[in-house]
Enzyme design. Sequence first.
Site, PDB file in Angstrom:
ATOM      1  N   HIS A  50      30.078  51.986  95.615  1.00 20.12           N
ATOM      2  CA  HIS A  50      29.662  52.586  96.879  1.00 20.12           C
ATOM      3  C   HIS A  50      30.262  51.859  98.078  1.00 20.12           C
ATOM      4  O   HIS A  50      30.625  52.479  99.073  1.00 20.12           O
ATOM      5  CB  HIS A  50      28.128  52.563  96.958  1.00 20.12           C
ATOM      6  CG  HIS A  50      27.565  53.442  98.022  1.00 20.12           C
ATOM      7  ND1 HIS A  50      27.441  54.807  97.876  1.00 20.12           N
ATOM      8  CD2 HIS A  50      27.101  53.153  99.265  1.00 20.12           C
ATOM      9  CE1 HIS A  50      26.911  55.317  98.972  1.00 20.12           C
ATOM     10  NE2 HIS A  50      26.699  54.336  99.837  1.00 20.12           N
ATOM     11  N   HIS A  96      24.614  61.504 100.427  1.00 19.28           N
ATOM     12  CA  HIS A  96      23.351  60.868 100.052  1.00 19.28           C
ATOM     13  C   HIS A  96      22.830  61.578  98.806  1.00 19.28           C
ATOM     14  O   HIS A  96      21.685  62.026  98.738  1.00 19.28           O
ATOM     15  CB  HIS A  96      22.341  60.918 101.207  1.00 19.28           C
ATOM     16  CG  HIS A  96      21.791  59.558 101.541  1.00 19.28           C
ATOM     17  ND1 HIS A  96      20.473  59.294 101.743  1.00 19.28           N
ATOM     18  CD2 HIS A  96      22.421  58.362 101.677  1.00 19.28           C
ATOM     19  CE1 HIS A  96      20.294  58.009 102.004  1.00 19.28           C
ATOM     20  NE2 HIS A  96      21.470  57.428 101.972  1.00 19.28           N
TER      21      HIS A  96
END
Length: 741
Positions: A50, A96
Amino acid sequence: MSTTEALENIDELLAAHKLSPADYEHIKEILGREPNLVELGIFSAMWSEHCSYKSSKKYLNGFPTEAPWVIQGPGENAGVIDIGGGMAAVFKMESHNHPSYIEPFQGAATGVGGILRDIFTMGARPVANLNALRFGDIDGVSETARYQRHLVRGVVEGIGSYGNCMGVPTIGGEMSFESCYNGNILVNAFSLGLAKTDEIFYGKAEGVGNPVIYVGSKTGRDGLGGAVMSSDSFTEESKKLRPTVQVGDPFTEKLLLEACLELFKTDYVVGIQDMGAAGLTSSSFEMAGRSGSGMVMHLDKVPAREEGMTPYEFMLSESQERMLICAKKGTEEKIIEIFEKWDLDCAVIGEVTDTGRMELYWYGEKVADIPVDPVSEEAPVLDRPTKRPAYLDEIAGAKIDDFSPVDNQSAFEKLIVSDEVVDKAWVYEQYDSMVQTNTEKHPGSLDASVIRVKETGVALAMSSDCNPRYCYIDPFKGAALAVLESGRNVAMSGAKPLAITDCLNYGNPENPEVMWQFAKGCEGIKEACAQMETPVVSGNVSLYNETNGVSVFPTPAIAMVGVNESEYRVLPSEFQEKGNRLVLVGETRGQFGGSLYMKALYDTIAGSLAEIDYAAEARLWQLVIDANKAGLLKAAKDVNVGGIAIALAKMAARSGLGAEVSVAFDDPRWIFDESQHRALLEVAPDKLEELARLALDLGLKIQPIGSIGGEILRINDVEMPLSQLKEHYFNRFKKVIEQDL
């Protein structure tokens, strides 16, 4: 724990932190000793997929990122382009996905909160939000469909709640549905803000002795391990990961926004950074890293929301609504005064050094000492194996002639009620699209969304697009076409497309076939952006969108931003006036690969995509932009999913006007064909000749196909009364999504 305290059960710790034995050896090499738990946590977060892009970095190099209008490309909190008149547009899109699957309301809400902070940390006031949402099968009584409807309701409520509370209009977006998203939904949030071109702020920490100041909400334990969690595949166990999902407070964020914008009017700020994924860790290392500086931080001075928090938790918490500021020495009290006025926490927690090291203290004891550069510069860059997926050979040859024919009327009736096609008023009516009073083209009005820039009188058009079916059957062309589709939508509003932000959502990078899809997707975006002169200025990669071994379709969501020189020349995309003529621009070639027609009628996602004609696409954009400037057009709508039949149906339903259309094709089914580089234009009869001349000058032909008016939409052998069309188009989605309430 001190920097000399040894770790026990190292194998278990490495597994929990998603670090390999090789990573651990590399960490020891960097530190010249064994790490302690705080340091291990920092490396784990910064080297997570990430934060470090370790699987994707290889393929992101080479994106076109420059143009005369680009002020800031990738590498900052958001991208920045010049929109004229001394004003800049600041924008970015982020994912998200994992948090939204686990806890849809908070996952989606904090996604919106995070992207808004990325915008206002650059000194821009957010003025428009979009979203790109992908869900699985929502219709029916199965447990999967019921859960997917629950996810849709939660995500939409979360997006609406946060954006509405912040007073930022959500002016558009896209939503599609495929079975591949049953285990992993995709929630991509886009935000755009405005700033003066000479008042942009950057995320840097420099100047020895300058204070490092923490502002915003207090830190709690929410979101611990979030960046690491988003760097792994899902299993049934993953649904129990609620502690890794942050909790948002839009009212605090609204105060933070206003306080930051007040601060930006001073000359106190050296740099500012949002605390996003990996919280205080990523923000501090990124700020120091951009300047080649070091930093000392005293973690016991960080405002805490919970009792007994540890240095490890302070560094890795992903509590929301927090920022890190590097200020000019001597301005501390004035900055604290501003944030206290807005009822926000504000604390001096450290200072900039010239050591190139991050030194963390806990009540006077050093608990971490890490060189800054190696954490970001020496993160593993993986060259994962790639392999062309075997399924491509199996599906490439599929054609509509392989299936039993369906008459056009039946096909139209099936396509017009598709979840993908019907109006999503149930969704966008939960969003305030008119707050700030600048929205010119709002959700549901087809193609791009548009706001005016009241300071200069220009209009900004933006559109988010991606067809996952195209990307599944051809990852390269599918990604390139996502760039073209988003640009075409912007051009249909009369605006010149200028730049994109992207959100690259793919499956498990440890699967060579997924890595091949990703590599090809990046190549497609590079080619399209270079050909269309629309550079990439910001973006995000989301991998590991996989559950129990099933990866999502490649889904590179592209958001294009463009400028229309006049807010009074924004083109609508629905019928305007009876008696006006309709023309088709572009060639129809019988393209059904990855089409809605094949999916809706034959439950098949297969076929191939035609070669892309970038020159034809550029000419189409130019025709609509020039014809709009010359006052020749009443409306413009691109032809996309479902072909001209569905494009015309949407225009008719939105406007409440029928049309009589007759178009000669080699095959009657071609009214549903999805050939690229096409648009439908509405023109007054007395302007038709002038439009034809302009098209000819650009090397394009326009084909008159009918006129507007009446109570029926008729396209060759298909017809439907407007009353029935509007019932399907406007009411179907609500019935599906609320069927178990």
